[in-house]
Design an enzyme around this catalytic site. Structure first.
Site, mmCIF file in Angstrom:
data_model
loop_
_atom_site.group_PDB
_atom_site.id
_atom_site.type_symbol
_atom_site.label_atom_id
_atom_site.label_comp_id
_atom_site.label_asym_id
_atom_site.label_seq_id
_atom_site.Cartn_x
_atom_site.Cartn_y
_atom_site.Cartn_z
ATOM 1 N N ASP A 45 83.459 1.204 56.288
ATOM 2 C CA ASP A 45 84.727 0.454 56.303
ATOM 3 C C ASP A 45 85.568 0.712 55.051
ATOM 4 O O ASP A 45 86.407 -0.096 54.671
ATOM 5 C CB ASP A 45 84.456 -1.049 56.466
ATOM 6 C CG ASP A 45 83.574 -1.591 55.367
ATOM 7 O OD1 ASP A 45 83.046 -0.776 54.566
ATOM 8 O OD2 ASP A 45 83.407 -2.821 55.284
ATOM 9 N N HIS A 249 88.902 28.165 44.909
ATOM 10 C CA HIS A 249 89.057 26.723 45.121
ATOM 11 C C HIS A 249 87.807 25.966 44.687
ATOM 12 O O HIS A 249 87.334 25.063 45.382
ATOM 13 C CB HIS A 249 89.426 26.420 46.581
ATOM 14 C CG HIS A 249 90.850 26.730 46.889
ATOM 15 N ND1 HIS A 249 91.367 26.778 48.164
ATOM 16 C CD2 HIS A 249 91.900 27.025 46.084
ATOM 17 C CE1 HIS A 249 92.646 27.094 48.130
ATOM 18 N NE2 HIS A 249 92.997 27.247 46.866
ATOM 19 N N ASP A 266 93.025 24.134 36.973
ATOM 20 C CA ASP A 266 94.165 24.116 37.902
ATOM 21 C C ASP A 266 94.291 22.677 38.355
ATOM 22 O O ASP A 266 93.482 22.200 39.165
ATOM 23 C CB ASP A 266 93.879 25.060 39.078
ATOM 24 C CG ASP A 266 95.032 25.123 40.077
ATOM 25 O OD1 ASP A 266 95.934 24.262 40.020
ATOM 26 O OD2 ASP A 266 95.007 26.036 40.930
ATOM 27 N N ASP A 277 101.732 21.383 39.852
ATOM 28 C CA ASP A 277 100.623 22.302 40.143
ATOM 29 C C ASP A 277 100.563 23.316 39.003
ATOM 30 O O ASP A 277 101.316 24.283 38.996
ATOM 31 C CB ASP A 277 100.897 22.978 41.501
ATOM 32 C CG ASP A 277 99.787 23.926 41.915
ATOM 33 O OD1 ASP A 277 98.736 23.960 41.252
ATOM 34 O OD2 ASP A 277 99.985 24.634 42.924
ATOM 35 N N HIS A 359 94.879 36.709 45.850
ATOM 36 C CA HIS A 359 95.801 35.730 46.441
ATOM 37 C C HIS A 359 97.246 36.131 46.133
ATOM 38 O O HIS A 359 97.491 37.041 45.349
ATOM 39 C CB HIS A 359 95.490 34.304 45.970
ATOM 40 C CG HIS A 359 95.565 34.091 44.483
ATOM 41 N ND1 HIS A 359 96.745 33.907 43.815
ATOM 42 C CD2 HIS A 359 94.590 34.013 43.531
ATOM 43 C CE1 HIS A 359 96.499 33.714 42.526
ATOM 44 N NE2 HIS A 359 95.196 33.792 42.320
ATOM 45 N N HIS A 363 103.755 29.691 45.916
ATOM 46 C CA HIS A 363 104.065 28.964 47.152
ATOM 47 C C HIS A 363 105.153 27.955 46.825
ATOM 48 O O HIS A 363 105.395 27.631 45.661
ATOM 49 C CB HIS A 363 102.798 28.250 47.679
ATOM 50 C CG HIS A 363 102.067 27.452 46.628
ATOM 51 N ND1 HIS A 363 102.433 26.178 46.271
ATOM 52 C CD2 HIS A 363 101.012 27.769 45.822
ATOM 53 C CE1 HIS A 363 101.624 25.748 45.312
ATOM 54 N NE2 HIS A 363 100.755 26.684 45.006
ATOM 55 N N HIS A 370 101.393 22.653 48.689
ATOM 56 C CA HIS A 370 101.832 23.866 49.388
ATOM 57 C C HIS A 370 102.954 23.376 50.300
ATOM 58 O O HIS A 370 102.728 22.982 51.434
ATOM 59 C CB HIS A 370 100.689 24.500 50.181
ATOM 60 C CG HIS A 370 99.582 24.984 49.282
ATOM 61 N ND1 HIS A 370 98.300 25.190 49.695
ATOM 62 C CD2 HIS A 370 99.578 25.299 47.959
ATOM 63 C CE1 HIS A 370 97.557 25.610 48.678
ATOM 64 N NE2 HIS A 370 98.310 25.680 47.613
ATOM 65 N N GLU A 393 101.876 32.061 39.919
ATOM 66 C CA GLU A 393 100.483 31.889 39.513
ATOM 67 C C GLU A 393 99.618 33.131 39.713
ATOM 68 O O GLU A 393 98.641 33.103 40.453
ATOM 69 C CB GLU A 393 99.869 30.716 40.270
ATOM 70 C CG GLU A 393 100.078 30.736 41.786
ATOM 71 C CD GLU A 393 99.373 29.560 42.467
ATOM 72 O OE1 GLU A 393 98.177 29.373 42.231
ATOM 73 O OE2 GLU A 393 100.048 28.829 43.219
ATOM 74 N N TYR A 397 90.402 38.028 38.599
ATOM 75 C CA TYR A 397 89.075 37.444 38.793
ATOM 76 C C TYR A 397 88.073 38.590 38.847
ATOM 77 O O TYR A 397 88.025 39.345 39.817
ATOM 78 C CB TYR A 397 89.054 36.624 40.093
ATOM 79 C CG TYR A 397 90.253 35.685 40.170
ATOM 80 C CD1 TYR A 397 90.222 34.434 39.556
ATOM 81 C CD2 TYR A 397 91.436 36.087 40.806
ATOM 82 C CE1 TYR A 397 91.335 33.605 39.582
ATOM 83 C CE2 TYR A 397 92.554 35.260 40.836
ATOM 84 C CZ TYR A 397 92.495 34.024 40.228
ATOM 85 O OH TYR A 397 93.592 33.209 40.248
ATOM 86 N N ARG A 414 93.780 32.472 35.546
ATOM 87 C CA ARG A 414 95.021 32.249 36.294
ATOM 88 C C ARG A 414 95.964 31.482 35.368
ATOM 89 O O ARG A 414 95.514 30.633 34.588
ATOM 90 C CB ARG A 414 94.757 31.463 37.588
ATOM 91 C CG ARG A 414 96.005 31.186 38.401
ATOM 92 C CD ARG A 414 95.739 30.785 39.860
ATOM 93 N NE ARG A 414 95.014 29.542 40.016
ATOM 94 C CZ ARG A 414 93.744 29.433 40.372
ATOM 95 N NH1 ARG A 414 93.032 30.531 40.598
ATOM 96 N NH2 ARG A 414 93.165 28.266 40.495
ATOM 97 N N GLU A 416 99.540 29.373 35.842
ATOM 98 C CA GLU A 416 100.415 28.875 36.907
ATOM 99 C C GLU A 416 101.456 27.921 36.354
ATOM 100 O O GLU A 416 101.120 26.945 35.680
ATOM 101 C CB GLU A 416 99.577 28.141 37.965
ATOM 102 C CG GLU A 416 100.418 27.498 39.055
ATOM 103 C CD GLU A 416 99.581 26.884 40.176
ATOM 104 O OE1 GLU A 416 98.436 26.448 39.912
ATOM 105 O OE2 GLU A 416 100.083 26.838 41.312
HETATM 106 N N1 GLY Z 1 96.209 24.243 43.272
HETATM 107 C C1 GLY Z 1 96.412 24.933 44.456
HETATM 108 C C2 GLY Z 1 97.217 26.127 44.236
HETATM 109 O O1 GLY Z 1 97.417 26.531 43.116
HETATM 110 O O2 GLY Z 1 97.759 26.679 45.150
HETATM 111 MN MN MN Z 2 99.559 26.651 43.250
HETATM 112 MN MN MN Z 3 97.276 25.352 41.345
#
Ligand code: GLY
Ligand code: MN
Ligand code: MN
Length: 453
Positions: A45, A249, A266, A277, A359, A363, A370, A393, A397, A414, A416
């Site tokens: 619950d 992720h 991140d 982000d 990647h 975005h 996103h 970003e 890697y 990374r 970003e």
């Molecule tokens: N934190 C998710 C991305 O960077 O797209």
């Molecule tokens: Mn991002």
């Molecule tokens: Mn991110």
């Protein structure tokens, strides 16, 4: 009990403007139906913290679950009709205030409001004699069924001369293309969200040391955001020390941070429904090693080149292309990719960077991390316009078993930032977190010395 608060004046005005423009676009032949989010069970619950549907919030500002908004341009009963939970003094003792139908009209600009129990009886009348129903088609199976039920109810009135809609249209085009271009109020919120997250990232740099657990950095981030006024995150923070940074992720955040490793964070807060982000990668002990620095400088150069490509008229993929060029050239120079600088276009075409950069470079960013909005139009990457916000970003890697010199293996980086397209270029909303090697080392050293005293 806390009393209801009306929407801030400027937000109420922005919501009215959005609905006015939408009504014009929909026309008297169409009707828009948008459901609020539902409460989601976490276990038994216990619910997850409630998060309003971004579309619904953007349209109404109404903060409660289960509601349904109908925008029926020029309808005799009013254009905006809200169905919502009724007031319920007994439930409100347990769960807090509800606006009820009276509040929906008084505080949220609804022309009429009905309790949820009246949905099946009342909503079909709002669809009658309209040709098109715009709604989030195919997003929620239960809501798809509800829409079908309401259409059946309208059709049942045929002998009374009522005509039923013949076309179902996804509301994405109407809502998402508008959400993509942010107004002044939205940008002010996104600037604040980015500033709060930036301050939290700075605090991590100041407090990080070997021996801490990744989740202790996460805790510091959450604490700093909450202190800054943002209680929720836009997505679960990623805190990856060493090779964990190579898991894109990674959300376990459970390993001990080791002296000599980098840590990738991140993380970004959500403020008043808007996301930030931000990713930074920094040395756990405050000093980059030579191989770490080499790769870091390469990612930073790629990120700078990508950000420089953000301006009105540039195509969506311009930042990605700029980043690929810098990264691929750097990987060739390092000998990670076979070939020479002269082969760069072919190496990029053959995606030789893919084992190290898998990647895309960004975005859309907005109410959703996103965010919504098309990336292509008429088969081509769309042109950037003022008011759009995107992330930039790039990363590298290097898997622990990559066939590269040993000192580079297991490094994940990374960087970003959140970037607004302005009339004459761009504004980096997340600029308050350092990303130069020297600036990061300086900030980390200042934190280390203040911890000692
Ligand atoms: N934190 C998710 C991305 O960077 O797209
Ligand atoms: Mn991002
Ligand atoms: Mn991110």
């Amino acid at each position: 009990m806390t009393e209801p608060t009306a929407l801030p004046h400027k937000l109420a005005k922005a919501l009215r403007r959005r609905r006015r423009e939408l009504s014009r676009a929909i026309g008297p032949d169409g009707v828009l139906v948008v459901p609020a989010a539902r409460e989601v069970t976490r276990n038994r619950d216990v619910h997850y913290p409630f998060r309003q549907s971004s579309d619904f919030a953007w349209l109404t500002g109404f903060p409660e679950p289960d509601a349904v908004a109908v925008l029926a341009p020029k309808h005799q009963d009013g254009e905006l009709v809200l169905f919502c939970r009724p007031r319920d003094p007994e439930r409100e003792v347990w769960d807090g205030h509800r606006f009820g139908t009276e509040g929906a009209v008084a505080h949220f600009g609804a022309d009429a409001a009905h309790p949820l129990s009246a949905l099946d009886e009342t909503l079909p009348a709002l669809l009658a004699d309209r040709k098109r129903v715009h709604y989030p088609l195919g997003v929620d199976a239960d809501f798809d069924l509800q829409i079908m039920g309401w259409l059946r109810a309208v059709r049942a009135q045929a002998r009374k001369g009522v005509s039923a809609p013949t076309t179902l249209v996804s509301s994405d085009e109407l809502l998402h293309e508008r959400r993509l271009v942010k107004d002044k109020g939205e940008l002010a919120t996104m600037r604040r969200a980015a500033a709060i997250s930036a301050a939290a990232h700075r605090r991590l740099m100041q407090t990080c040391r070997a021996g801490l657990n990744e989740q202790q950095l996460e805790a510091t981030f959450l604490h700093a955001c909450a202190e800054g006024g943002a209680r929720f995150q836009a997505y679960p923070p990623i805190v990856g020390g060493g090779a964990n940074a190579c898991v894109l992720h990674y959300v376990d955040n459970a390993a001990v941070l080791r002296d000599g490793d980098l840590v990738l964070v991140d993380a970004g807060c959500e403020l008043d429904g808007y996301a930030s982000d931000i990713t930074r990668t920094f040395p756990v002990n405050g000093r980059f090693s030579a191989p770490q620095r080499t790769l870091y400088e390469l990612v930073l150069a790629a990120q700078r080149a990508a950000i420089a490509a953000v301006k009105p008229g540039k195509r969506w993929d311009a930042p990605h292309k700029a980043a690929l060029k810098v990264l691929t050239r750097g990987l060739v120079d390092l000998g990670f990719i076979e070939g020479s600088r002269d082969d760069l276009p072919q190496l990029i075409k053959d995606e030789k960077y893919k084992p190290f950069y898998m990647h895309r470079t960004g975005h859309w960013l907005g109410m959703d991390v996103h965010d919504v909005g098309r990336y292509k139009q008429h088969g081509k990457w769309r042109a950037l316009e003022p008011g759009m916000v995107l992330t930039v970003e790039p990363g590298l890697y290097i898997a622990p078993d990559a066939e590269v010199p040993a000192e580079f293996r297991g490094i994940g980086i990374r960087i970003e930032d959140d970037v607004l397209v302005t009339a004459d270029g761009h504004e980096v909303l997340s600029r308050d977190v350092p990303k130069d090697v020297e600036a990061i080392e300086r900030l980390m050293a200042s934190g280390a010395s203040s911890q000692e005293t």
